[in-house]
Design a protein around this motif. Structure first.
Motif, PDB file in Angstrom:
ATOM      1  N   ASN A   1       9.628   7.098   3.143  1.00  9.27           N
ATOM      2  CA  ASN A   1      10.723   6.126   3.129  1.00  9.27           C
ATOM      3  C   ASN A   1      10.307   4.821   2.457  1.00  9.27           C
ATOM      4  N   LEU A   2       9.065   4.391   2.690  1.00  9.80           N
ATOM      5  CA  LEU A   2       8.603   3.167   2.054  1.00  9.80           C
ATOM      6  C   LEU A   2       8.522   3.338   0.539  1.00  9.80           C
ATOM      7  N   ALA A   3       8.032   4.479   0.080  1.00  6.34           N
ATOM      8  CA  ALA A   3       7.928   4.727  -1.363  1.00  6.34           C
ATOM      9  C   ALA A   3       9.308   4.735  -2.010  1.00  6.34           C
ATOM     10  N   LYS A   4      10.271   5.370  -1.368  1.00  8.42           N
ATOM     11  CA  LYS A   4      11.628   5.405  -1.914  1.00  8.42           C
ATOM     12  C   LYS A   4      12.239   4.004  -1.965  1.00  8.42           C
ATOM     13  N   ALA A   5      12.003   3.211  -0.931  1.00  5.26           N
ATOM     14  CA  ALA A   5      12.528   1.846  -0.896  1.00  5.26           C
ATOM     15  C   ALA A   5      11.876   0.988  -1.982  1.00  5.26           C
ATOM     16  N   GLN A   6      10.570   1.161  -2.183  1.00  3.14           N
ATOM     17  CA  GLN A   6       9.875   0.409  -3.228  1.00  3.14           C
ATOM     18  C   GLN A   6      10.425   0.746  -4.608  1.00  3.14           C
ATOM     19  N   MET A   7      10.633   2.034  -4.862  1.00  3.68           N
ATOM     20  CA  MET A   7      11.145   2.447  -6.171  1.00  3.68           C
ATOM     21  C   MET A   7      12.538   1.885  -6.416  1.00  3.68           C
TER      22      MET A   7
ATOM     23  N   GLN B   1      13.741  -0.804  -5.170  1.00  5.86           N
ATOM     24  CA  GLN B   1      13.609  -2.245  -5.384  1.00  5.86           C
ATOM     25  C   GLN B   1      13.129  -2.553  -6.801  1.00  5.86           C
ATOM     26  N   TYR B   2      12.121  -1.813  -7.268  1.00  9.22           N
ATOM     27  CA  TYR B   2      11.623  -2.028  -8.631  1.00  9.22           C
ATOM     28  C   TYR B   2      12.742  -1.809  -9.654  1.00  9.22           C
ATOM     29  N   GLU B   3      13.472  -0.705  -9.489  1.00  9.93           N
ATOM     30  CA  GLU B   3      14.521  -0.366 -10.449  1.00  9.93           C
ATOM     31  C   GLU B   3      15.658  -1.374 -10.420  1.00  9.93           C
ATOM     32  N   SER B   4      15.929  -1.940  -9.243  1.00  8.14           N
ATOM     33  CA  SER B   4      16.996  -2.943  -9.150  1.00  8.14           C
ATOM     34  C   SER B   4      16.632  -4.225  -9.892  1.00  8.14           C
ATOM     35  N   LYS B   5      15.313  -4.420 -10.106  1.00  7.32           N
ATOM     36  CA  LYS B   5      14.842  -5.600 -10.833  1.00  7.32           C
ATOM     37  C   LYS B   5      14.655  -5.317 -12.319  1.00  7.32           C
ATOM     38  N   GLY B   6      14.999  -4.102 -12.724  1.00  6.38           N
ATOM     39  CA  GLY B   6      14.930  -3.757 -14.130  1.00  6.38           C
ATOM     40  C   GLY B   6      13.633  -3.143 -14.593  1.00  6.38           C
ATOM     41  N   PHE B   7      12.722  -2.846 -13.660  1.00  3.54           N
ATOM     42  CA  PHE B   7      11.451  -2.216 -14.043  1.00  3.54           C
ATOM     43  C   PHE B   7      11.637  -0.707 -14.156  1.00  3.54           C
ATOM     44  N   GLU B   8      11.013  -0.134 -15.154  1.00  2.00           N
ATOM     45  CA  GLU B   8      11.074   1.317 -15.336  1.00  2.00           C
ATOM     46  C   GLU B   8       9.872   1.965 -14.651  1.00  2.00           C
TER      47      GLU B   8
ATOM     48  N   GLN C   1       2.038  -4.282 -12.711  1.00  2.00           N
ATOM     49  CA  GLN C   1       1.301  -3.054 -13.049  1.00  2.00           C
ATOM     50  C   GLN C   1       0.583  -2.492 -11.825  1.00  2.00           C
ATOM     51  N   LEU C   2       0.024  -3.385 -11.021  1.00  2.00           N
ATOM     52  CA  LEU C   2      -0.681  -2.972  -9.816  1.00  2.00           C
ATOM     53  C   LEU C   2       0.303  -2.369  -8.811  1.00  2.00           C
ATOM     54  N   SER C   3       1.478  -2.976  -8.711  1.00  2.00           N
ATOM     55  CA  SER C   3       2.500  -2.477  -7.779  1.00  2.00           C
ATOM     56  C   SER C   3       2.917  -1.055  -8.120  1.00  2.00           C
ATOM     57  N   LEU C   4       3.018  -0.752  -9.400  1.00  2.00           N
ATOM     58  CA  LEU C   4       3.428   0.585  -9.820  1.00  2.00           C
ATOM     59  C   LEU C   4       2.350   1.633  -9.527  1.00  2.00           C
ATOM     60  N   ARG C   5       1.151   1.163  -9.199  1.00  2.00           N
ATOM     61  CA  ARG C   5       0.059   2.084  -8.847  1.00  2.00           C
ATOM     62  C   ARG C   5      -0.308   1.983  -7.366  1.00  2.00           C
ATOM     63  N   PHE C   6       0.614   1.410  -6.589  1.00  2.00           N
ATOM     64  CA  PHE C   6       0.359   1.166  -5.166  1.00  2.00           C
ATOM     65  C   PHE C   6      -0.081   2.430  -4.433  1.00  2.00           C
ATOM     66  N   TRP C   7       0.647   3.524  -4.621  1.00  2.00           N
ATOM     67  CA  TRP C   7       0.341   4.735  -3.851  1.00  2.00           C
ATOM     68  C   TRP C   7      -0.916   5.422  -4.356  1.00  2.00           C
TER      69      TRP C   7
ATOM     70  N   ARG D   1       8.191  12.512  -9.203  1.00  2.00           N
ATOM     71  CA  ARG D   1       8.578  11.810  -7.967  1.00  2.00           C
ATOM     72  C   ARG D   1       8.570  12.773  -6.789  1.00  2.00           C
ATOM     73  N   ARG D   2       9.119  13.955  -6.996  1.00  2.00           N
ATOM     74  CA  ARG D   2       9.175  14.945  -5.914  1.00  2.00           C
ATOM     75  C   ARG D   2       7.765  15.297  -5.446  1.00  2.00           C
ATOM     76  N   LYS D   3       6.866  15.486  -6.395  1.00  2.00           N
ATOM     77  CA  LYS D   3       5.484  15.818  -6.044  1.00  2.00           C
ATOM     78  C   LYS D   3       4.813  14.669  -5.297  1.00  2.00           C
ATOM     79  N   LEU D   4       5.111  13.438  -5.728  1.00  2.00           N
ATOM     80  CA  LEU D   4       4.551  12.281  -5.031  1.00  2.00           C
ATOM     81  C   LEU D   4       5.041  12.238  -3.591  1.00  2.00           C
ATOM     82  N   PHE D   5       6.352  12.424  -3.397  1.00  2.00           N
ATOM     83  CA  PHE D   5       6.901  12.392  -2.031  1.00  2.00           C
ATOM     84  C   PHE D   5       6.298  13.514  -1.180  1.00  2.00           C
TER      85      PHE D   5
END
Length: 258
Positions: A143-149, A151-158, A74-80, A166-170
């Protein structure tokens, strides 16, 4: 030296300063890492304070005494959210410094891991920072945010963000991304430490950035220092910790250094 638990503009922090320090002492703000807490970094503060610096260790949003019972996922998903909050709060701390210590000297910034990432974003945002030490940080926010996302999705996290969110965040992260405007460093003294085996904050983007900015420091190469330790992972060595403190003390105490 004195160590005090204080709260500045609602931000809990540790305030460390030498007993002989005056109101005009230079100041170092130190930002801790992900899942860490302010008191876990007192060894940095000790080594800075004994060199005459007043040190501020703020508690990051959702960490330490500000935690809200979130697990690491949960904390990781709020990293940024945490990173951007810290950048904003560094600005608040600067205002508090001006109010509490109007005769203070120079101000430096340092951090490890997430704190190093935040330090680089602050260097993009704030021209008043006189020097910085970056341990295990990377400047490429987008680039770090895109890589993190990925990675999370590859592990099955939504990831609870729509495509538009996402666009606004970037777009927001791009504002603090030094790889998109490295000139914002303005030749300020910066020290980098990174372990080449780091699997948490990738080493390669940091190395590439340092190689790129070497060109910008050609007239004052002594203001850019880096130590890349070949066998080190995601843990700062004692050498790196001491060099971080020494770098800040050297440039904040020397009126002719910046």
């Amino acid at each position: 030296m004195e160590i005090r638990e204080e709260r500045w503009a609602g931000i809990p922090l540790l305030h460390i300063y030498p007993e002989t320090g005056g109101e005009s002492s230079p100041i170092a703000i130190f930002l801790h890492g992900f899942t860490s807490a302010k008191e876990h970094n007192l060894h940095y503060a000790y080594n800075m304070a004994k060199r005459g610096l007043r040190v501020i260790l703020p508690e990051a949003h959702l960490h330490g005494e500000r935690e809200e019972g979130l697990d690491e996922v949960q904390l990781s998903l709020r990293f940024w959210e945490i990173v951007l909050t810290s950048i904003e709060e560094v600005g608040t701390l600067k205002e508090e410094i001006g109010r509490r210590f109007p005769d203070a000297g120079k101000i430096g910034l340092a951090g490890t891991s997430m704190g190093g990432i935040e330090t680089l974003g602050c260097l993009k945002a704030y021209s008043w920072i006189d020097c910085a030490s970056v341990m295990m940080g990377t400047p490429g926010y987008v680039n770090l945010a895109k890589a993190q996302m990925a990675q999370y999705e590859s592990k099955g996290f939504e990831i609870p963000l729509t495509a538009e969110e996402r666009r606004k965040l970037f777009d927001t992260l791009a504002v603090f991304d030094l790889t998109k405007d490295r000139k914002a460093l303005g030749g300020r003294p910066v020290y980098f430490w990174h372990g080449e085996q780091d699997e948490t904050v990738p080493f390669k983007p940091t190395r590439n950035f340092v190689e790129a900015i070497r060109e910008d420091y050609q007239e004052a190469p002594e203001k850019l220092k880096y130590r890349f330790e070949r066998q080190a992972g995601h843990a700062v060595s004692r050498t790196g910790m001491l060099e971080c403190a020494d770098w800040l003390a050297t440039y904040l105490n020397d009126d002719a250094a910046v």
